[in-house]
Design a protein around this motif. Structure first.
Motif, PDB file in Angstrom:
ATOM      1  N   PHE A  12       0.829  -1.205   0.000  1.00 42.45           N
ATOM      2  CA  PHE A  12       0.000   0.000   0.000  1.00 42.45           C
ATOM      3  C   PHE A  12       0.861   1.252   0.000  1.00 42.45           C
ATOM      4  CE2 PHE A  12      -4.428  -1.202   1.047  1.00 42.45           C
ATOM      5  CZ  PHE A  12      -4.262  -2.548   1.296  1.00 42.45           C
ATOM      6  N   ASP A  13       0.509   2.188  -0.851  1.00 39.32           N
ATOM      7  CA  ASP A  13       0.978   3.552  -0.713  1.00 39.32           C
ATOM      8  C   ASP A  13       0.190   4.133   0.474  1.00 39.32           C
ATOM      9  OD1 ASP A  13       2.056   6.127  -1.525  1.00 39.32           O
ATOM     10  OD2 ASP A  13       0.044   6.563  -2.255  1.00 39.32           O
ATOM     11  N   LEU A  14       0.660   5.242   1.030  1.00 44.10           N
ATOM     12  CA  LEU A  14      -0.051   5.791   2.190  1.00 44.10           C
ATOM     13  C   LEU A  14      -0.900   7.012   1.813  1.00 44.10           C
ATOM     14  CD1 LEU A  14      -0.538   5.832   5.290  1.00 44.10           C
ATOM     15  CD2 LEU A  14       1.474   7.308   5.467  1.00 44.10           C
ATOM     16  N   ASP A  15      -0.192   8.124   1.510  1.00 43.40           N
ATOM     17  CA  ASP A  15      -0.887   9.386   1.239  1.00 43.40           C
ATOM     18  C   ASP A  15      -1.758   9.257  -0.006  1.00 43.40           C
ATOM     19  OD1 ASP A  15       0.313  10.760   3.356  1.00 43.40           O
ATOM     20  OD2 ASP A  15       2.082  11.220   2.172  1.00 43.40           O
ATOM     21  N   GLY A  16      -3.042   9.439   0.128  1.00 46.48           N
ATOM     22  CA  GLY A  16      -3.941   9.383  -1.025  1.00 46.48           C
ATOM     23  C   GLY A  16      -4.547   8.010  -1.264  1.00 46.48           C
ATOM     24  N   VAL A  17      -4.017   6.993  -0.583  1.00 45.11           N
ATOM     25  CA  VAL A  17      -4.572   5.639  -0.728  1.00 45.11           C
ATOM     26  C   VAL A  17      -5.253   5.210   0.568  1.00 45.11           C
ATOM     27  CG1 VAL A  17      -3.967   3.187  -0.994  1.00 45.11           C
ATOM     28  CG2 VAL A  17      -3.040   4.879  -2.567  1.00 45.11           C
ATOM     29  N   PHE A 172      -0.953  -0.762  -4.536  1.00 49.80           N
ATOM     30  CA  PHE A 172      -2.091   0.156  -4.579  1.00 49.80           C
ATOM     31  C   PHE A 172      -1.560   1.584  -4.494  1.00 49.80           C
ATOM     32  CE2 PHE A 172      -3.772  -3.790  -2.683  1.00 49.80           C
ATOM     33  CZ  PHE A 172      -4.756  -4.070  -3.630  1.00 49.80           C
ATOM     34  N   GLU A 173      -1.829   2.390  -5.499  1.00 50.14           N
ATOM     35  CA  GLU A 173      -1.214   3.716  -5.631  1.00 50.14           C
ATOM     36  C   GLU A 173      -2.205   4.780  -6.084  1.00 50.14           C
ATOM     37  OE1 GLU A 173       1.083   5.894  -5.562  1.00 50.14           O
ATOM     38  OE2 GLU A 173       2.761   4.806  -4.716  1.00 50.14           O
ATOM     39  N   ASP A 174      -1.966   6.023  -5.683  1.00 51.24           N
ATOM     40  CA  ASP A 174      -2.801   7.131  -6.171  1.00 51.24           C
ATOM     41  C   ASP A 174      -2.009   8.097  -7.043  1.00 51.24           C
ATOM     42  OD1 ASP A 174      -1.239   8.288  -4.081  1.00 51.24           O
ATOM     43  OD2 ASP A 174      -2.645   9.971  -4.048  1.00 51.24           O
ATOM     44  N   SER A 175      -0.735   7.775  -7.324  1.00 49.42           N
ATOM     45  CA  SER A 175       0.083   8.714  -8.097  1.00 49.42           C
ATOM     46  C   SER A 175       0.703   8.032  -9.307  1.00 49.42           C
ATOM     47  CB  SER A 175       1.213   9.271  -7.218  1.00 49.42           C
ATOM     48  OG  SER A 175       2.173   8.254  -6.960  1.00 49.42           O
TER      49      SER A 175
HETATM   50 MG    MG Z   1       0.220   8.535  -2.590  1.00 55.57          MG
END
Ligand code: MG
Ligand code: B16
Length: 220
Positions: A12-17, A172-175
């Motif tokens: 897991f990514d953290l910020d945004g996920v 899992f990423e948001d960027s």
């Molecule tokens: Mg992120």
């Protein structure tokens, strides 16, 4: 692409996920950008997601068409983090993004190994505030890597520490930087957010509510 292959590990990514701290990064950077004579937009902010603190400041300076001497550069980094830490003071378990806790529960129950792969040097503080540290078998953050995303180091360190091959991992990423890092590492990349903002991902879901148990069962 590793479509519909069963995986053994979730990174897991953290910020945004896991939590929407992206909005706090944005506010803190907006202040720094203003000091550089530049009005940072939400669109600009997309380019900062997943990018390390110094790399983010370099990108802002490029947008502003300006440069800083080393001392001012360092002091701006320090100030950004001070403001960011102030902004995340109030983060609580209620800030975990919808569907994330259910996904963590599903993965634990199904004995999938769970890792964190974040560019942030504040990742531990945030996990503690969210009270989910114990879900992670390994935590790789901005303090553990030499090279920021899109370099795959953060995720490769995660898979190595979990004793799994890259192909067994789903990121899992948001960027875009994070998607590129996952693909460069040979992993399956799941983007969270608006599909129009991403390229080269294997899958994209608006959030973890859409990425429910049914989807998780196809991945793991
Ligand atoms: Mg992120
Ligand atoms: P810090 P992630 C990233 O976290 C953020 O997306 C990015 O905006 C931030 O600049 C970077 O961490 C460094 O964060 O200043 O706290 O060390 O998305 O990789 O979890």
């Amino acid at each position: 692409m590793n479509r519909l292959k069963k995986h053994r590990c979730a990174l897991f990514d953290l910020d945004g996920v896991i939590v929407d701290t992206a909005k706090y990064h944005f506010l803190a950077w907006k202040k720094i950008a203003a000091q550089c004579g530049y009005e940072l937009t939400l669109q600009d902010n997309e380019q900062l997601k997943g990018v390390s603190r110094p790399d983010s400041l370099n990108r802002i300076l490029e947008m502003a068409g300006t440069r800083l001497d080393e001392t001012t550069f360092e002091s701006y980094l320090h100030q950004k983090n001070k403001d960011y830490l102030q902004l995340i003071q109030e983060v609580t378990p209620e800030d975990i993004l919808p569907g994330v806790q259910a996904a963590l529960n599903f993965l634990k129950l199904n004995k999938v190994k769970i890792g964190l792969g974040s560019a942030s040097k504040n990742a531990l503080i945030i996990l503690e505030k969210l009270q989910i540290t114990s879900f992670f078998d390994v935590i790789i953050d901005g303090n553990s890597v030499q090279q920021g995303k899109p370099h795959p180091e953060v995720f490769l360190k995660g898979s190595n520490a979990l004793g799994e091959a890259a192909e067994a991992c789903v990121v899992f990423e948001d960027s875009q930087a994070g998607i590129d890092a996952a693909k460069a590492g040979g992993m399956t990349a799941v983007a969270l957010g608006d599909a129009k903002l991403f390229k080269n991902m294997d899958y994209c879901y608006p959030d973890f509510e859409a990425l429910d148990k049914v989807v998780l069962q196809t991945l793991f």
